[in-house]
Design a protein around this motif. Sequence first.
Motif, mmCIF file in Angstrom:
data_model
loop_
_atom_site.group_PDB
_atom_site.id
_atom_site.type_symbol
_atom_site.label_atom_id
_atom_site.label_comp_id
_atom_site.label_asym_id
_atom_site.label_seq_id
_atom_site.Cartn_x
_atom_site.Cartn_y
_atom_site.Cartn_z
ATOM 1 N N GLU A 544 0.880 -1.186 0.000
ATOM 2 C CA GLU A 544 0.000 0.000 0.000
ATOM 3 C C GLU A 544 0.908 1.223 0.000
ATOM 4 O O GLU A 544 1.816 1.334 0.841
ATOM 5 N N VAL A 560 -2.401 12.023 8.308
ATOM 6 C CA VAL A 560 -3.652 12.211 9.038
ATOM 7 C C VAL A 560 -3.966 13.714 9.168
ATOM 8 O O VAL A 560 -5.115 14.118 9.206
ATOM 9 N N ASN A 601 -4.243 4.970 -1.931
ATOM 10 C CA ASN A 601 -5.411 5.614 -1.298
ATOM 11 C C ASN A 601 -5.919 6.747 -2.183
ATOM 12 O O ASN A 601 -5.164 7.624 -2.601
ATOM 13 N N ILE A 602 -7.200 6.695 -2.428
ATOM 14 C CA ILE A 602 -7.807 7.736 -3.283
ATOM 15 C C ILE A 602 -8.874 8.478 -2.463
ATOM 16 O O ILE A 602 -9.801 7.867 -1.948
ATOM 17 N N GLN A 692 -7.234 -4.446 16.130
ATOM 18 C CA GLN A 692 -6.431 -4.384 17.344
ATOM 19 C C GLN A 692 -7.246 -4.688 18.592
ATOM 20 O O GLN A 692 -6.687 -4.899 19.663
ATOM 21 N N PRO A 748 5.824 0.700 6.897
ATOM 22 C CA PRO A 748 5.929 1.225 5.527
ATOM 23 C C PRO A 748 7.392 1.471 5.199
ATOM 24 O O PRO A 748 8.147 1.982 6.034
#
Length: 773
Positions: A544, A560, A601-602, A692, A748
């Motif tokens: 991703e 974020v 991510n769009i 989680q 990542p």
Amino acid sequence: MQARALGNNLAILAMGGLLVGYLLLLIGVGALGQAQLRNAAEREAHFDLEKREAVLSYFFAERRDDMAMLAEDRALETYFANQALGMSMAYGLRASLLSLRERLVRLKQLKRVGDIDVYRRITLFRGDGQALADSLSEEASSMRWDNLAEILTADRPVILIGQDPGGPQLHAAAPVRYKGQLQGVVIGTIDSQRVLDALYPEQRDQAAQEYALLGPSGVAMALATGNRAHGPPPTARTAIFMTAVSGTPLRLAAYAEPRSGQRYFTSPWFLAALFLLAIPVSFGVWRLLRMNSQNLVLQALTEAAQRQRDALSERNVLLQAEVAKRLEYEQLLARQANFDPLTDLPNRNLALDRLTQAIKRARREQLRVLAMFLDLDHFKLVNDSLGHGAGDVLLREAAARLGTVTRDSDTLARLGGDEFLLVFTEIHNAGNAELLATEVLNALRPPFHIRNQEFFIGASIGMALYPDDGDTAEALLKNADIALYRAKHEGRNRFHFFTTAMDTDARERLALDSHLRHAIERDELHVVYQPLVDLQSRHIIGVEALLRWQSAALGNVSPVHFIPLAEDTGIIHELTAWVLQQACTAAAQWNRQRPLRLAVNISAKEFVHPEKLLATVERLLTASGLAPAQLELELTESLLVQATPAVGTALAQLHDMGIRLSVDDFGTGYSALSYLQRFPFDTLKIDRSFVQGVEDNPASAALVRAIAKMAEALGLETVAEGVETEDQVRFLGEVQCPLAQGYLFSRPLTAAAMQQLLERERPAVRPRLLVGN
Ligand code: C2E
Ligand code: CA
Ligand code: CA
């Protein structure tokens, strides 16, 4: 009006002309009459003169006859015969002389008018001038007549003018002949008075004019004058008429005007008076005309003024109409400037004004003012799917519902779009504000019915209080807006008070934004890749792509924080394209080792104009040579909740291209699951908050299990996000979730690190990753 004035003027002009004409006529006629009268008088005078001359010549003719008769008298003949006979004086001659004298006396006595003698004396002179006999004196021998030649040569009786000491004297004389021989002269001295009597048969002072008898050679001889008997002797030059008295050396002269010519109406004075009279009359007429013309000018001016007044009043009427129209228009404009035409609510302008007024009042009365900034949550859904007409209906309905909450002293305004501002006065504490906000949300809670469809709209509310959160309208509005932003981001359909922390946030966002705009060009961005692992084989089957921003000014900034900001400001499109391009390039590189799935991510914002996204994706796939099936686009539920037909179409197009579609953060959004059937999704990514919680939180575990089951039923693949422990992996195995991401497998990685990992994977990583396989 003007025609009448012109008529008046013409009338006055004509009258003036007539008057002047009349005067001229009067003068002319007067002059003519006078001339005629003068002519007549002259003719009369002439005639009178001739008449008198005739009388005079007859008188003098008689006198000549007297003398002629005397010259031939027997007494004279006798005397001269006796003389010729040589008779002596002493004897017979004396006697005949006496008889002669007697004859002279008798003749003198004979010739008389009335009882007055015509002759003063009659005398016989010898040829040598010696008097022989005289009617007056017996002793004539003393008398002499010096110049007889004139008479002797005349051969006929004549009238003579002699000079007496008393003045000129007229005589009648005739030569005396005996037997053809001139013997002497008889001279009768005419009494001047008799001549005058002949000249003036009437009373002398009644005579029409004065006359004078003049002698020859211009010598004035006032032998006979009328009225001027005592005046200076008239001369030939002053005479008006003159005529010779026939048979005499005299001329009869007339003086002075004929009496008829002196009558007042024929006098030149009369004409002069007329003329003088004509001057003031003409002047008067001229003045009259001038006054009239001035009057005319005045009238014309008055009329012009009247016309102007008329035109003005006409214009005035038009102007008033125009003014009224303008006023109406201005009122309309003012209304447009202050009111929203759609809902008829005050607009931003008026709202700010009202808020300012409310603040002023609150300041005086120590009150609070609440500014409530409201944004409809799902207005776009209606507007985009049903069109603006439906959107308008919704806005009006929303406005009406909001109106039920506000009192008269409050203000409800539409700021634009789906934003409303409510201003509440007389707020005492935050509790009041909360109650009001709840009321507002409740008013908007029931579904809106638009075109036979039900819509749950909801709203987010931001609130700021005066004086706590600001003391100007602008400040309150800004802070309420910040609170609204927070409410929206906290999940909508809620209210939020403004806090100073929010303000700081807002400031930070501003700073963030200005830096973010330069991030790409300053090379501050890079993409990291988090492996996607097959839980059974623990193989990396994909990555991703996640965006990183290492700002020179702000340090590392989390997506974020900056992604929502980029979405708000629109920079997101640039970022999406950039990430896609970077990721595709990297994935193409890795393809040489092993083909991997690439998830990107769009943002939902990309579907506002999905054609751009489609074009970018298509271009990058072609450029990088990635298979469409390798690319997966991660979309959020928020996009699907508000999905318009255009979004559906775009998703279908992407799907048809062979691109995979996944729902990111599944479970955190809205629980309407119908969209999973409506749209061609391939994958659900279970949000890490559930993953989680699977060990400690039964609800989370149940949810993950349910999602897995549902996905299986719908034929969708599931990916667990945020896997950090092997326990979680075990649970995921139990619920048959095949794929996962998480720090357990890998954080990542940069593209280079990812490349290295892939290179190492087969001998080294794979056994570790495939633990338990
Ligand atoms: P996301 O799509 O859910 O991305 C996964 C996030 O979870 C990433 O945070 C990732 O670093 C984090 N993560 C992964 N494994 C673990 C784990 O085991 N434990 C924990 N605690 N976190 C884990 P990141 O990179 O900060 O991204 C946050 C969000 O930002 C993403 O959530 C995504 O919604 C958004 N985002 C990131 N990059 C992009 C991008 O390129 N475009 C768009 N539109 N959004 C992006
Ligand atoms: Ca994601
Ligand atoms: Ca996620």
